[in-house]
Write an enzyme that holds these catalytic residues in place. Sequence first.
Site, mmCIF file in Angstrom:
data_model
loop_
_atom_site.group_PDB
_atom_site.id
_atom_site.type_symbol
_atom_site.label_atom_id
_atom_site.label_comp_id
_atom_site.label_asym_id
_atom_site.label_seq_id
_atom_site.Cartn_x
_atom_site.Cartn_y
_atom_site.Cartn_z
ATOM 1 N N PHE A 37 -2.281 -17.198 -14.366
ATOM 2 C CA PHE A 37 -2.231 -17.739 -13.146
ATOM 3 C C PHE A 37 -2.540 -16.355 -12.104
ATOM 4 C CE2 PHE A 37 0.717 -18.433 -9.432
ATOM 5 C CZ PHE A 37 -0.299 -19.543 -8.828
ATOM 6 N N LYS B 183 2.316 -6.101 -12.895
ATOM 7 C CA LYS B 183 3.667 -6.251 -12.767
ATOM 8 C C LYS B 183 4.545 -5.605 -13.815
ATOM 9 C CE LYS B 183 6.193 -10.222 -10.833
ATOM 10 N NZ LYS B 183 6.248 -11.630 -10.805
ATOM 11 N N MET C 248 -25.702 -14.236 18.604
ATOM 12 C CA MET C 248 -26.869 -13.482 17.994
ATOM 13 C C MET C 248 -27.847 -14.390 16.824
ATOM 14 S SD MET C 248 -28.281 -10.405 18.238
ATOM 15 C CE MET C 248 -26.827 -9.322 18.659
#
Length: 603
Positions: free
Chosen positions: A144, A194, A513
């Site tokens: 994850f 971690k 632009m």
Amino acid sequence: MSEPAPPRFDGEEADTGEPTADGSDPITESEATEIQTGAQSVVAALERAGAETLFGVQGGAIMPVYDALYDSELHHVTMAHEQAAAHAADAYGIVSGTPGVCLATSGPGATNLTTGIADADMDSDPMVALTGQVPTDFVGNDAFQETDTTGLTAPITKTNYFAQHADEVGDTVGEAFALASEGRPGPTLVDLPKDVTNGETDAEPGEAETPETYNPQTVADEEAVRDAARTLEAAEKPVLLAGGGVIKGEASEEVREFARTYGIPVATSMPAVGAFPEDDELAMEMVGMHGTGYANMATTHCDVLLAVGCRFDDRLTGGVETFAPDAEVVHVDIDPAEISKNVHADVPLVGDAATVLEQVSDEMGRASDADPEEVAEGYDEWRDQCREWKAEYPMDYATPDDEPLKPQFVVEALDEATDDDAIVTTGVGQHQMWAVQYWTFKEPRTWVSSHGLGTMGYGLPAAIGAKMADPDKEVVSFEGDGSFLMTIQELAVAVRENLDITVAVLNNEYIGMVRQWQDAFFDGRRAASEYSWCPEFDKLAEAFGAEGFAVSDYDEVASAVESAMAYDGPSVIDFRIDPAENVYPMVPSGGANGQFALSEDQL
């Protein structure tokens, strides 16, 4: 039981303590705290390196570092988006001259940082990024919020690290901090699994030092210095081209002294704006695609180009084969990889900009015993020619009564209302060019913009970082409507931190632009460039808690600027400008700088 001390987050002032009786620095609570985890070692390394302000967004994998920050004197600024955290850290580094620091969690946090990291890399800005990472055993398993952060950022960092052990992580962070500003500056990154930041350790990080193998050359070869001096002495039409490395290398004073001593006209690349005062008679100002006509004429017709800290990107050179076609190029740069990369250097000088300019200055006149005044006299006719070009191609504009508010007028009004050392930040687009063209810059580190990467949305988070770096200076951020929408959420941060910044939105309801190029090169087919659906920025500013103003007419400009500058906090002025106004001069992409256009029919 007493309540725990609140975290030093989100605008709270850090207590630096009082000096001890012997004059030494006090031992702060964080310094006295025994290091127990890798995360605490990371924070201790930042403190020891001299970091003061961090910009970031919390998240799962970076949480141990934030927990360690809870007890630190470091000032953390929670941003609304990780990209903005990187831009704020980037601007902090530009203004302060020391690395800005940004933090993000793994996966989307790290990927959101990458635009800001790439921006800092292109512009050689000192920055340190700290990213959380999934535990080491999970790496490679599509866990994850896992992303290969070091692989992703390898091409856009000066160097990056995957932290391996809690005992070593503090020294790794210190090395990353030191490398970010030594030699040619740039961003570095440390990826923090971690398990490493949660891991136990009692290792104290050492001083922030670069590796022993990192030894950038600072003093130029003596023979090359002699060649450079002889080349300049023989010149009749020299130009000193200051690049961004002049400011990064703290060489602005040396450039000013060298140019004034020998009477050499000075042009700047966009990143070098402010290195040489634009109100000086020798100033030709910015060269390149939207540079002044006189700067482009001077560089096109010079016979010697002394380029200092300049990488000769395509926006500066136009077509390389037509850039300074008759000039011998003397190129000073601390990074040998830049020498002859884009423009051939006839005299290459590898070294620190300030040091090398002093070397060349010391050598000037030795062969002929000529003093500086005699050398400067040889350039008299050339300086006269440069003055003629200034008169022939002035940076002026029309303000017809039957046309809407002109953006150039707005820029000049804000310039007039602020101090000479006010800091200007911008997003990217037409508003960026009008800001750099019509603001008179006199000091280095007062122009903060995205140059090489051209990142829309840079202006507001950069203003936050700039104000944090130098709270006593006025900060004005120019944004376009399209650019502002990309990071407008950071107004919440400016309000929360009560930052006294002024945002000037040059609102033409276009990506201006793009619209200008579509009209010039795509037969006016304005695909996806019309922004008539933009919100009312003054009201939106008020919804965020900032002060908002809307201006459509010339006679409203002065009062709105005065009120915005007087307001103690963030303010936004929505200037409804002429949607048909274009940026000129303009050199078409790959064109010759000496053949710049002053109107669309010249393209």
